[in-house]
Write an enzyme that holds these catalytic residues in place. Structure first.
Site, PDB file in Angstrom:
ATOM      1  N   GLN A 101      -7.256 -11.633   7.087  1.00  0.00           N
ATOM      2  CA  GLN A 101      -6.486 -11.179   5.923  1.00  0.00           C
ATOM      3  C   GLN A 101      -5.030 -11.542   6.165  1.00  0.00           C
ATOM      4  O   GLN A 101      -4.424 -11.088   7.135  1.00  0.00           O
ATOM      5  CB  GLN A 101      -6.611  -9.668   5.735  1.00  0.00           C
ATOM      6  CG  GLN A 101      -5.817  -9.188   4.527  1.00  0.00           C
ATOM      7  CD  GLN A 101      -5.962  -7.691   4.268  1.00  0.00           C
ATOM      8  OE1 GLN A 101      -5.564  -6.884   5.095  1.00  0.00           O
ATOM      9  NE2 GLN A 101      -6.527  -7.343   3.138  1.00  0.00           N
ATOM     10  N   TYR A 171       1.595  -4.434  -1.874  1.00  0.00           N
ATOM     11  CA  TYR A 171       2.239  -5.285  -0.882  1.00  0.00           C
ATOM     12  C   TYR A 171       3.059  -6.312  -1.682  1.00  0.00           C
ATOM     13  O   TYR A 171       3.099  -6.262  -2.905  1.00  0.00           O
ATOM     14  CB  TYR A 171       1.186  -5.964  -0.002  1.00  0.00           C
ATOM     15  CG  TYR A 171       0.620  -5.078   1.099  1.00  0.00           C
ATOM     16  CD1 TYR A 171       0.518  -3.703   0.953  1.00  0.00           C
ATOM     17  CD2 TYR A 171       0.187  -5.628   2.296  1.00  0.00           C
ATOM     18  CE1 TYR A 171      -0.001  -2.907   1.966  1.00  0.00           C
ATOM     19  CE2 TYR A 171      -0.340  -4.839   3.316  1.00  0.00           C
ATOM     20  CZ  TYR A 171      -0.427  -3.481   3.140  1.00  0.00           C
ATOM     21  OH  TYR A 171      -0.939  -2.701   4.146  1.00  0.00           O
ATOM     22  N   ARG A 351     -15.024   1.871   5.238  1.00  0.00           N
ATOM     23  CA  ARG A 351     -15.265   3.075   6.047  1.00  0.00           C
ATOM     24  C   ARG A 351     -16.685   3.171   6.605  1.00  0.00           C
ATOM     25  O   ARG A 351     -16.879   3.619   7.736  1.00  0.00           O
ATOM     26  CB  ARG A 351     -14.939   4.314   5.214  1.00  0.00           C
ATOM     27  CG  ARG A 351     -13.451   4.501   4.983  1.00  0.00           C
ATOM     28  CD  ARG A 351     -13.179   5.474   3.872  1.00  0.00           C
ATOM     29  NE  ARG A 351     -13.616   4.952   2.583  1.00  0.00           N
ATOM     30  CZ  ARG A 351     -13.511   5.608   1.432  1.00  0.00           C
ATOM     31  NH1 ARG A 351     -12.995   6.817   1.425  1.00  0.00           N
ATOM     32  NH2 ARG A 351     -13.914   5.053   0.308  1.00  0.00           N
TER      33      ARG A 351
HETATM   34  C1  LIG Z   1      -8.598   3.084   8.282  1.00  0.00           C
HETATM   35  C2  LIG Z   1      -8.459   2.111   7.161  1.00  0.00           C
HETATM   36  C3  LIG Z   1      -7.581   1.044   7.260  1.00  0.00           C
HETATM   37  C4  LIG Z   1      -7.462   0.110   6.200  1.00  0.00           C
HETATM   38  N1  LIG Z   1      -6.640  -0.975   6.345  1.00  0.00           N
HETATM   39  C5  LIG Z   1      -6.603  -1.919   5.371  1.00  0.00           C
HETATM   40  C6  LIG Z   1      -5.840  -3.112   5.533  1.00  0.00           C
HETATM   41  O1  LIG Z   1      -5.231  -3.360   6.561  1.00  0.00           O
HETATM   42  N2  LIG Z   1      -5.828  -3.992   4.510  1.00  0.00           N
HETATM   43  C7  LIG Z   1      -6.526  -3.761   3.349  1.00  0.00           C
HETATM   44  O2  LIG Z   1      -6.475  -4.578   2.438  1.00  0.00           O
HETATM   45  N3  LIG Z   1      -7.248  -2.657   3.175  1.00  0.00           N
HETATM   46  C8  LIG Z   1      -7.328  -1.742   4.151  1.00  0.00           C
HETATM   47  N4  LIG Z   1      -8.113  -0.634   3.997  1.00  0.00           N
HETATM   48  C9  LIG Z   1      -8.870  -0.467   2.743  1.00  0.00           C
HETATM   49  C10 LIG Z   1     -10.301  -0.958   2.863  1.00  0.00           C
HETATM   50  O3  LIG Z   1     -10.382  -2.349   3.118  1.00  0.00           O
HETATM   51  C11 LIG Z   1     -11.077  -0.662   1.567  1.00  0.00           C
HETATM   52  O4  LIG Z   1     -10.376  -1.290   0.511  1.00  0.00           O
HETATM   53  C12 LIG Z   1     -11.203   0.840   1.294  1.00  0.00           C
HETATM   54  O5  LIG Z   1     -11.496   1.546   2.480  1.00  0.00           O
HETATM   55  C13 LIG Z   1     -12.317   1.119   0.274  1.00  0.00           C
HETATM   56  O6  LIG Z   1     -13.553   0.638   0.730  1.00  0.00           O
HETATM   57  P1  LIG Z   1     -14.681   1.620   1.362  1.00  0.00           P
HETATM   58  O7  LIG Z   1     -15.023   2.623   0.313  1.00  0.00           O
HETATM   59  O8  LIG Z   1     -15.817   0.704   1.684  1.00  0.00           O
HETATM   60  O9  LIG Z   1     -14.097   2.261   2.568  1.00  0.00           O
HETATM   61  C14 LIG Z   1      -8.240   0.290   5.024  1.00  0.00           C
HETATM   62  C15 LIG Z   1      -9.126   1.358   4.951  1.00  0.00           C
HETATM   63  C16 LIG Z   1      -9.251   2.269   5.999  1.00  0.00           C
HETATM   64  C17 LIG Z   1     -10.234   3.386   5.867  1.00  0.00           C
END
Ligand SMILES: Cc1cc2nc3c(=O)[nH]c(=O)nc-3n(C[C@H](O)[C@H](O)[C@H](O)COP(=O)(O)O)c2cc1C
Length: 402
Positions: A101, A171, A351
């Site tokens: 990314q 961002y 997650r």
């Molecule tokens: C601990 C954590 C760190 C994350 N860091 C990023 C990141 O660096 N860049 C990004 O685009 N999204 C980041 N996200 C968002 C996830 O990529 C995703 O968009 C979000 O968790 C929703 O998806 P999920 O329901 O499958 O968790 C992060 C999410 C979590 C939980």
């Protein structure tokens, strides 16, 4: 009607074939001391690869020091390539692909911890860094654009299969798209066409660089907001128009659809519980006091449900022909099959795979029983661990992962 794709069959993402249609989305790892790859970071990505995912995503490889979210974040430079090569080798050895990314955090960048100026569409105060981001000039925008192209070339050198350009979460590129943040009156402000110039420019600079190095080397994707979830921010209508332009520009092999703002409404990204106490504990006073007092406003709660972004994403699926990656609350076989039935080409999971890096293999082994359910409770306490070393507080993964 055509038969929905099998989520566990191999699939093409641009020039790359993934062994299945599951992608581990970027979850900031906090495992890059001095902005370089550690063994800990490699293991963080080897685990979901060994656990069956089609592709894992190395979170947030900034394109410049000032584009990092914080001072220990990795930024793309020749010095980082050997470590990244060890990481991509480790993931490939497990049969998965790996994406980097890339992006510039813009107003989300912590200028104090980065010891570098942050950039934003307008002068902007970042409460976490307690510093102002500088209004980006045309030269700054040119530099950031060139840095994205360079980062993509370094990603090729490091053995990545894809780059994901960060166009979401307010961002830099997303802040330019936002009418709430972008109050400029020059060629980058005002109309949507002007506000979308940075995002479109970054994508095409990356596409040109990748193609020059030899088309077919890596896939180029973007993570794009469908809405900021903030009044006055990027609306779904404008996001859809932007997505159509990106499709017509022809620079992308797929778009991952996201939502929310790391600046003003982070919980919209996640849905579920708001970890106010854990967030406050992650900071020192006076920020921790501020977080305790105003946390409820900053970390608003949205009820969690499976595929919580599907309603928005279906609007994009209906209007676009290019491959789309559904994200947000995908944790089990039923939801994956639903995504395929709705015409999405891939599913991305954050997650659920942080909590259980071997979840994909277990779902595959479970076959048609559909009895495997995620251990993620969407307590969202993992969010606060990004300020120390990211892990799931429920399962202890990735440390305790099988
Ligand atoms: C601990 C954590 C760190 C994350 N860091 C990023 C990141 O660096 N860049 C990004 O685009 N999204 C980041 N996200 C968002 C996830 O990529 C995703 O968009 C979000 O968790 C929703 O998806 P999920 O329901 O499958 O968790 C992060 C999410 C979590 C939980």
């Amino acid at each position: 009607m055509s038969t929905p794709a099998d989520v566990f069959a191999p699939a093409k993402l641009g020039p790359v074939t993934l062994r299945n249609r599951t992608i581990k989305s970027a979850t900031f790892e906090a495992r890059t001391p001095n902005g370089l790859v550690s063994d800990d970071l490699i293991e963080y990505h080897r685990l979901p690869a060994a656990g069956g995912v089609g592709m894992t995503t190395v979170a947030y490889c900034a394109v410049s020091p000032g584009g990092r979210t914080e001072g220990n974040g990795l930024w793309m430079r020749p010095e980082a390539v050997p470590g990244l090569r060890r990481l991509t080798d480790a993931v490939h050895a497990e049969g998965a692909a790996v994406s980097a990314q890339i992006g510039h955090a813009g107003p989300v960048a912590n200028a104090k911890s980065n010891k570098a100026t942050a950039l934003a569409p307008v002068r902007f105060f970042n409460p976490i860094g307690m510093r102002f981001a500088r209004k980006a000039t045309r030269d700054d925008i040119d530099d950031v654009t060139a840095a994205h192209a360079d980062a993509a070339l370094l990603a090729i050198d490091a053995g990545f299969d894809a780059v994901e350009i960060h166009l979401g979460h307010n961002y830099l590129a997303s802040a330019f798209l936002s009418p709430l943040i972008n109050r400029r009156d020059d060629e980058f402000g005002g109309s949507l066409e002007n506000r979308a110039k940075v995002a479109r420019g970054l994508v095409m600079a990356v596409r040109r660089a990748v193609d020059m190095r030899g088309a077919g080397r890596i896939a180029v994707t973007a993570k794009l907001n469908m809405t900021d979830g903030v009044r006055g921010g990027i609306s779904t209508e404008e996001a859809l128009t932007t997505a159509k332009w990106l499709q017509d520009d022809g620079g992308l092999d797929a778009i991952e659809l996201t939502a929310g703002s790391s600046l003003v409404n982070p919980m919209y990204l996640f849905h579920g519980d708001a970890p106010i106490k854990q967030f406050a504990a992650a900071f020192k006073p006076p920020l921790s006091w501020g977080m305790r007092m105003t946390g409820k406003k900053f970390l608003r709660e949205y009820p969690y449900r499976e595929a919580y972004l599907l309603r928005h994403a279906k609007l994009f699926r209906a209007e676009l022909t290019m491959p789309l990656i559904l994200l947000g609350g995908i944790t089990n076989r039923e939801t994956m099959d639903l995504a395929m039935a709705e015409g999405f080409q891939f599913v991305a999971m954050g997650r659920a795979l942080l909590a259980e890096p071997d979840l994909i293999n277990r779902i595959v082994a479970d076959g048609d029983r559909h009895s495997v359910h995620s251990a993620c409770t969407h307590c969202n306490q993992c969010m606060a661990t990004i300020y120390s070393r990211t892990y799931c507080v429920v399962t202890g993964a990735p440390d305790s992962a099988r």
